[in-house]
Motif scaffolding. Structure first.
Motif, PDB file in Angstrom:
ATOM      1  N   HIS A 165       7.134  10.642  -0.178  1.00  0.00           N
ATOM      2  CA  HIS A 165       8.235  10.094   0.618  1.00  0.00           C
ATOM      3  C   HIS A 165       7.756   9.716   2.017  1.00  0.00           C
ATOM      4  N   THR A 166       6.875  10.528   2.577  1.00  0.00           N
ATOM      5  CA  THR A 166       6.379  10.231   3.920  1.00  0.00           C
ATOM      6  C   THR A 166       5.570   8.941   3.940  1.00  0.00           C
ATOM      7  N   LEU A 167       4.693   8.760   2.962  1.00  0.00           N
ATOM      8  CA  LEU A 167       3.874   7.546   2.919  1.00  0.00           C
ATOM      9  C   LEU A 167       4.724   6.309   2.653  1.00  0.00           C
ATOM     10  N   ASN A 168       5.701   6.420   1.786  1.00  0.00           N
ATOM     11  CA  ASN A 168       6.583   5.274   1.528  1.00  0.00           C
ATOM     12  C   ASN A 168       7.374   4.896   2.776  1.00  0.00           C
ATOM     13  N   PHE A 169       7.817   5.905   3.510  1.00  0.00           N
ATOM     14  CA  PHE A 169       8.571   5.624   4.732  1.00  0.00           C
ATOM     15  C   PHE A 169       7.673   4.997   5.797  1.00  0.00           C
ATOM     16  N   LEU A 170       6.433   5.450   5.883  1.00  0.00           N
ATOM     17  CA  LEU A 170       5.490   4.845   6.829  1.00  0.00           C
ATOM     18  C   LEU A 170       5.230   3.378   6.488  1.00  0.00           C
ATOM     19  N   ALA A 171       5.104   3.083   5.204  1.00  0.00           N
ATOM     20  CA  ALA A 171       4.891   1.692   4.798  1.00  0.00           C
ATOM     21  C   ALA A 171       6.110   0.833   5.126  1.00  0.00           C
ATOM     22  N   GLU A 172       7.305   1.379   4.965  1.00  0.00           N
ATOM     23  CA  GLU A 172       8.512   0.615   5.298  1.00  0.00           C
ATOM     24  C   GLU A 172       8.624   0.357   6.794  1.00  0.00           C
TER      25      GLU A 172
ATOM     26  N   PRO B  43       1.639   3.964  -1.517  1.00  0.00           N
ATOM     27  CA  PRO B  43       1.856   2.506  -1.440  1.00  0.00           C
ATOM     28  C   PRO B  43       0.535   1.754  -1.310  1.00  0.00           C
ATOM     29  N   LYS B  44       0.458   0.622  -1.974  1.00  0.00           N
ATOM     30  CA  LYS B  44      -0.774  -0.163  -1.951  1.00  0.00           C
ATOM     31  C   LYS B  44      -1.013  -0.840  -0.604  1.00  0.00           C
ATOM     32  N   SER B  45       0.033  -0.991   0.186  1.00  0.00           N
ATOM     33  CA  SER B  45      -0.129  -1.653   1.482  1.00  0.00           C
ATOM     34  C   SER B  45      -0.765  -0.745   2.526  1.00  0.00           C
ATOM     35  N   LEU B  46      -0.859   0.555   2.249  1.00  0.00           N
ATOM     36  CA  LEU B  46      -1.428   1.502   3.203  1.00  0.00           C
ATOM     37  C   LEU B  46      -2.913   1.706   2.938  1.00  0.00           C
ATOM     38  N   ASN B  47      -3.664   1.748   4.018  1.00  0.00           N
ATOM     39  CA  ASN B  47      -5.084   2.096   3.958  1.00  0.00           C
ATOM     40  C   ASN B  47      -5.207   3.578   4.311  1.00  0.00           C
ATOM     41  N   LEU B  48      -5.522   4.400   3.329  1.00  0.00           N
ATOM     42  CA  LEU B  48      -5.561   5.850   3.512  1.00  0.00           C
ATOM     43  C   LEU B  48      -6.953   6.295   3.933  1.00  0.00           C
ATOM     44  N   LEU B  49      -7.006   7.112   4.982  1.00  0.00           N
ATOM     45  CA  LEU B  49      -8.245   7.695   5.477  1.00  0.00           C
ATOM     46  C   LEU B  49      -8.171   9.210   5.362  1.00  0.00           C
ATOM     47  N   THR B  50      -9.326   9.840   5.354  1.00  0.00           N
ATOM     48  CA  THR B  50      -9.400  11.296   5.328  1.00  0.00           C
ATOM     49  C   THR B  50      -9.795  11.799   6.713  1.00  0.00           C
ATOM     50  N   ARG B  51      -9.229  12.937   7.070  1.00  0.00           N
ATOM     51  CA  ARG B  51      -9.459  13.483   8.415  1.00  0.00           C
ATOM     52  C   ARG B  51      -9.471  15.003   8.337  1.00  0.00           C
TER      53      ARG B  51
END
Length: 313
Positions: free
Chosen positions: A18-25, A55-63
């Motif tokens: 839900h957090t990632l989808n909201f960030l993409a929106e 979401p495919k529009s997000l570029n996910l990084l590791t930290r």
């Protein structure tokens, strides 16, 4: 392009989707999933598996966030950059903050500004970190998601002091939100940074340009030599087999063309016909005068009379 470089994440987190989808929106394009380590570093530390339904529009990084209390316990920070995209330090006292600003290799210095800090920020110490390419991170999540008035008051005062000490340079704003309710839109974050003392341009750079520099420098450190020289293309030469194959293909292509040329030549020689006689060219005036003079000289010598065409006027 908007960045949020601090989203706490574990492999069994039910709220991450839900957090990632909201960030993409909201318009974010790059998000860093963070993992916090306290105390001595484990021998083999690897990032958790990324969520599969992101979401495919997000570029996910590791930290990885390392709680820095005693610098002597964390001597293997350089090895973390090979497994994680970003390495962030969170000092808990002034001595560890000084060590992080001057000596330790990291990409971000993320301070917990929701608590009362027992020290003051100094310009020379923070400027040394900015000169090395290290950015300071302000996380607004702990101060707005039900942490109480004290946490909100500390966040505002500490963020204002940090911005004043750094002259507004090298600041990155992230959320550190564990749920979608703790995330704010990029322009809301920019307005929040203006409340802390940043200008609107600096506030936009905190979620765009400065965050992009952090990711770019971190990638350069991993792929280059000492973060300075990076070989993009080494000018590799093709192998001998590839060269022979190319030459053979070129010869095969050239052979049929040569045969076609020979066939055309043979056909032209076999079907040859006698060439037609060219029509006689008309005599020029000069040639006609020369022939008339020659005829007169021959007549004067007693030779046979010959007539030559007279020149026309």
């Amino acid at each position: 392009m908007f960045y949020d470089l601090n989203i706490p994440y574990t492999s069994d987190d039910p709220e991450i989707t839900h957090t990632l989808n909201f960030l993409a929106e909201l318009g974010y394009t790059t998000v860093a999933l963070s993992q916090t380590i306290t105390g001595k570093l484990p021998p083999n530390l690897t990032p958790p598996k990324s969520p599969t339904n992101a979401p495919k529009s997000l570029n996910l990084l590791t930290r990885v966030n390392v709680i820095l209390a005693d610098p002597a316990q964390n001597q293997r920070l350089n090895s973390l950059s090979q497994n994680f995209d970003l390495v962030a330090l969170r000092p808990t006292n002034e001595k560890s903050l000084l060590n992080a600003c001057t000596n330790l290799e990291c990409d971000l210095i993320s301070l917990d500004l929701s608590v009362r800090l027992p020290y003051h920020f100094k310009f020379k110490m923070l400027a040394a970190a900015v000169a090395r390419g290290v950015r300071f991170e302000i996380c607004y999540g702990p101060g707005i998601t039900g942490s109480g008035l004290e946490a909100r008051r500390n966040l505002i005062s500490n963020a204002t002091a940090l911005i004043r000490a750094t002259r507004g340079r090298g600041i990155v704003v992230s959320s550190e939100a564990r749920r979608a309710l703790g995330v704010r839109a990029p322009w809301d974050v920019i307005n929040l940074a203006c409340v802390w003392g940043l200008s609107q341009e600096r506030g936009k750079e905190a979620v765009c340009e400065e965050a992009r520099k952090v990711t770019a420098l971190a990638k350069l450190k991993r792929t280059s030599w000492r973060g300075i020289v990076d070989v993009v293309y080494g000018g590799e030469k093709p192998t001998e087999h590839a060269g022979h194959d190319k030459k053979g293909a070129a010869n095969r292509k050239a052979t049929p063309q040569a045969g076609k040329v020979d066939n055309l030549k043979r056909k032209a020689s076999i079907g040859s016909e006698p060439a037609l006689e060219e029509p006689e060219k008309p005599l020029s005036k000069r040639e006609m005068k020369r022939r008339a003079k020659k005829a007169r000289l021959a007549g004067a010598d007693g030779g046979p009379e010959t007539t030559a065409p007279l020149p026309t006027s």
